[in-house]
Design a protein around this motif. Structure first.
Motif, PDB file in Angstrom:
ATOM      1  N   TRP A  85       0.844  -1.199   0.000  1.00  0.00           N
ATOM      2  CA  TRP A  85       0.000   0.000   0.000  1.00  0.00           C
ATOM      3  C   TRP A  85       0.883   1.254   0.000  1.00  0.00           C
ATOM      4  CZ3 TRP A  85       1.103  -3.025   4.156  1.00  0.00           C
ATOM      5  CH2 TRP A  85       1.526  -2.421   5.338  1.00  0.00           C
ATOM      6  N   ALA A  86       0.235   2.395  -0.269  1.00  0.00           N
ATOM      7  CA  ALA A  86       0.972   3.665  -0.329  1.00  0.00           C
ATOM      8  C   ALA A  86       0.473   4.586   0.770  1.00  0.00           C
ATOM      9  CB  ALA A  86       0.746   4.312  -1.687  1.00  0.00           C
ATOM     10  N   GLU A  87       1.390   5.402   1.304  1.00  0.00           N
ATOM     11  CA  GLU A  87       1.005   6.415   2.292  1.00  0.00           C
ATOM     12  C   GLU A  87       1.644   7.730   1.866  1.00  0.00           C
ATOM     13  OE1 GLU A  87       2.647   4.959   5.943  1.00  0.00           O
ATOM     14  OE2 GLU A  87       1.237   3.292   6.063  1.00  0.00           O
ATOM     15  N   SER A  88       0.920   8.828   2.053  1.00  0.00           N
ATOM     16  CA  SER A  88       1.505  10.141   1.752  1.00  0.00           C
ATOM     17  C   SER A  88       0.617  11.203   2.374  1.00  0.00           C
ATOM     18  CB  SER A  88       1.590  10.347   0.239  1.00  0.00           C
ATOM     19  OG  SER A  88       1.956  11.678  -0.040  1.00  0.00           O
ATOM     20  N   LYS A  89       1.241  12.265   2.865  1.00  0.00           N
ATOM     21  CA  LYS A  89       0.422  13.335   3.471  1.00  0.00           C
ATOM     22  C   LYS A  89      -0.144  14.256   2.397  1.00  0.00           C
ATOM     23  CE  LYS A  89       2.059  13.411   8.155  1.00  0.00           C
ATOM     24  NZ  LYS A  89       3.449  12.926   8.322  1.00  0.00           N
ATOM     25  N   GLY A  90       0.256  14.037   1.137  1.00  0.00           N
ATOM     26  CA  GLY A  90      -0.287  14.847   0.049  1.00  0.00           C
ATOM     27  C   GLY A  90       0.799  15.367  -0.864  1.00  0.00           C
ATOM     28  N   GLU A  91       0.353  16.207  -1.797  1.00  0.00           N
ATOM     29  CA  GLU A  91       1.265  16.698  -2.831  1.00  0.00           C
ATOM     30  C   GLU A  91       2.469  17.430  -2.231  1.00  0.00           C
ATOM     31  OE1 GLU A  91       0.382  18.529  -7.186  1.00  0.00           O
ATOM     32  OE2 GLU A  91      -1.242  17.803  -5.916  1.00  0.00           O
ATOM     33  N   GLY A  92       3.640  17.104  -2.722  1.00  0.00           N
ATOM     34  CA  GLY A  92       4.867  17.782  -2.286  1.00  0.00           C
ATOM     35  C   GLY A  92       5.351  17.326  -0.922  1.00  0.00           C
ATOM     36  N   GLN A  93       4.706  16.346  -0.325  1.00  0.00           N
ATOM     37  CA  GLN A  93       5.074  15.953   1.045  1.00  0.00           C
ATOM     38  C   GLN A  93       5.691  14.564   1.135  1.00  0.00           C
ATOM     39  OE1 GLN A  93       2.999  17.601   4.204  1.00  0.00           O
ATOM     40  NE2 GLN A  93       1.200  18.098   2.990  1.00  0.00           N
ATOM     41  N   GLY A  94       6.180  14.072   0.000  1.00  0.00           N
ATOM     42  CA  GLY A  94       6.834  12.761  -0.004  1.00  0.00           C
ATOM     43  C   GLY A  94       5.845  11.608   0.095  1.00  0.00           C
ATOM     44  N   SER A  95       6.341  10.406  -0.156  1.00  0.00           N
ATOM     45  CA  SER A  95       5.472   9.208  -0.103  1.00  0.00           C
ATOM     46  C   SER A  95       6.225   8.067   0.551  1.00  0.00           C
ATOM     47  CB  SER A  95       5.102   8.716  -1.506  1.00  0.00           C
ATOM     48  OG  SER A  95       4.965   9.759  -2.400  1.00  0.00           O
ATOM     49  N   THR A  96       5.456   7.146   1.111  1.00  0.00           N
ATOM     50  CA  THR A  96       6.050   5.917   1.629  1.00  0.00           C
ATOM     51  C   THR A  96       5.264   4.749   1.072  1.00  0.00           C
ATOM     52  OG1 THR A  96       6.547   7.063   3.683  1.00  0.00           O
ATOM     53  CG2 THR A  96       6.709   4.663   3.734  1.00  0.00           C
ATOM     54  N   PHE A  97       5.969   3.819   0.442  1.00  0.00           N
ATOM     55  CA  PHE A  97       5.343   2.574  -0.018  1.00  0.00           C
ATOM     56  C   PHE A  97       5.749   1.478   0.948  1.00  0.00           C
ATOM     57  CE2 PHE A  97       3.310   3.391  -4.068  1.00  0.00           C
ATOM     58  CZ  PHE A  97       3.762   4.680  -4.325  1.00  0.00           C
ATOM     59  N   ARG A  98       4.759   0.726   1.423  1.00  0.00           N
ATOM     60  CA  ARG A  98       5.052  -0.373   2.367  1.00  0.00           C
ATOM     61  C   ARG A  98       4.527  -1.673   1.799  1.00  0.00           C
ATOM     62  NH1 ARG A  98       6.415   1.976   7.252  1.00  0.00           N
ATOM     63  NH2 ARG A  98       5.645   4.117   7.495  1.00  0.00           N
TER      64      ARG A  98
END
Ligand code: ADP
Length: 344
Positions: free
Chosen positions: A325-338
């Motif tokens: 799944w993917a996690e991100s606080k939104g545009e321009g705020q980076g992402s984390t894929f787990r």
């Protein structure tokens, strides 16, 4: 010798006796006739009732069994001729456990029809998507070649580079599609081995470090203590990690940072690839795993993305009984894929 009086009495008695016998015989006959009449009447009534009962039972069986089966035959004929929207009526108000065998058969039939309809929809969508994806690079290549042939485009290295770039994109797309059809065409066969997680990270680093250095994005690996080994197909999970780390590099600008690590979660190991890049708005978190889905289509396509990488990654992780799944606080705020994998 009998006296006259006695003879009279005897004769009268005999006359009376034969009269009574005659009446008794007639009564017997009448009784017999009545009995026969009653038996005949009862038989007739029983016969009529049994005919009505048989007709009622056959109407009931026809209503409950034959009619639904006939409807299913008709619907199956429509489906086999390509009309996938056919369904047979099943009471909406009853739960599956309350349905009889015919009702359950109808329910299963409808479920089968629905999944056939979905598969058909996906097949159409895939053909549409693939033709769309092929059209863009082919149009560019054809346009450039025509320009060169007509002498409108100068034969400069840039023009040839552009053509080569588009041809590369086509090649990547075809390779990705081949890989997708392999992983989605049933559970891929896995060559499972027990592997220390550090092995996966060492291999990944040797493949990606140069590209990270070239773009100026820092790359770090974080291994928490006491991590158990995992039972995986090393090549396939390597492919998932390359995919996620490749995306992280692609969507992180120069000066950014990517962390790749693993932590223990019960009997699973959770891997993560975290970047400080473009970020992903919440409404796209699920869709980005669908094939050809791209958040910014023109940006991703111009960078060579086919929109299939995450679909392949999900299929490979799920083949290992894990989740991604993917996690991100939104545009321009980076992402984390787990993603999770079962520990060995
Ligand atoms: P692509 O080949 O286009 O990268 P993917 O299936 O790998 O296809 O990714 C699907 C889409 O998810 C990408 O087009 C991009 O919009 C988004 N995406 C994937 N990884 C990231 C990331 N690390 N940061 C921001 N967006 C991402």
């Amino acid at each position: 010798m009998l006296s006259n009086g006695m003879m009279d009495t005897t004769a009268r008695g005999m006359g009376q006796g034969s009269g009574q016998g005659l009446r008794g015989g007639m009564m017997q006959q009448q009784l017999f006739d009545i009995f026969n009449g009653v038996v005949a009447e009862t038989t007739l009534v029983a016969f009529v009732i049994s005919i009505i009962a048989a007709a009622a039972v056959s109407a009931f069986v026809s209503y409950r069994v034959t009619r639904p089966v006939q409807r299913m035959i008709l619907a199956a004929e429509h489906i086999s001729s390509g009309s996938y929207s056919q369904r047979v009526p099943v009471s909406e108000f009853l739960q599956e456990k309350d349905l009889d065998e015919v009702g359950r058969l109808a329910l299963r039939f409808n479920q089968m029809a629905e999944s056939l309809e979905n598969i058909e929809g996906m097949r159409r969508q895939l053909i549409g998507d693939v033709s769309h994806e092929l059209r863009t690079p082919l149009t560019t290549i054809k346009g450039s070649m025509e320009g060169l042939v007509d002498g409108i485009l100068p034969a400069t290295p840039e023009v040839f580079e552009q053509i080569e770039h588009e041809a590369d994109r086509l090649q990547r797309l075809v390779e990705d599609l081949q890989e997708l059809s392999r992983v989605e065409g049933g559970k891929p066969t896995l060559n499972l081995k027990i592997i220390p997680i550090s092995n996966l990270f060492v291999a990944l680093k040797s493949i990606l470090l140069r590209q990270y250095e070239a773009k100026g994005v820092s790359l770090e690996f974080v291994l928490s203590d006491n991590l158990p080994p995992v039972r995986v197909d090393e090549d396939r999970i390597g492919q998932v990690l390359i995919n996620l780390a490749g995306n992280a590099l692609q969507y992180t600008p120069q000066g950014g940072k990517v962390s790749i690590g693993a932590v223990r979660q019960g009997h699973m190991v959770e891997f993560y690839v975290q970047d400080t890049g473009a970020g992903i708005p919440a409404e796209h978190h699920e869709n980005i795993f669908s094939r050809f889905y791209r958040i910014d289509k023109s940006r991703s396509r111009s960078q060579g993305g086919s929109g299939i990488g995450l679909t392949i990654a999900r299929a490979l992780v799920e083949a290992h009984d894990g989740n991604i799944w993917a996690e991100s606080k939104g545009e321009g705020q980076g992402s984390t894929f787990r993603f999770t994998l079962p520990s060995a």
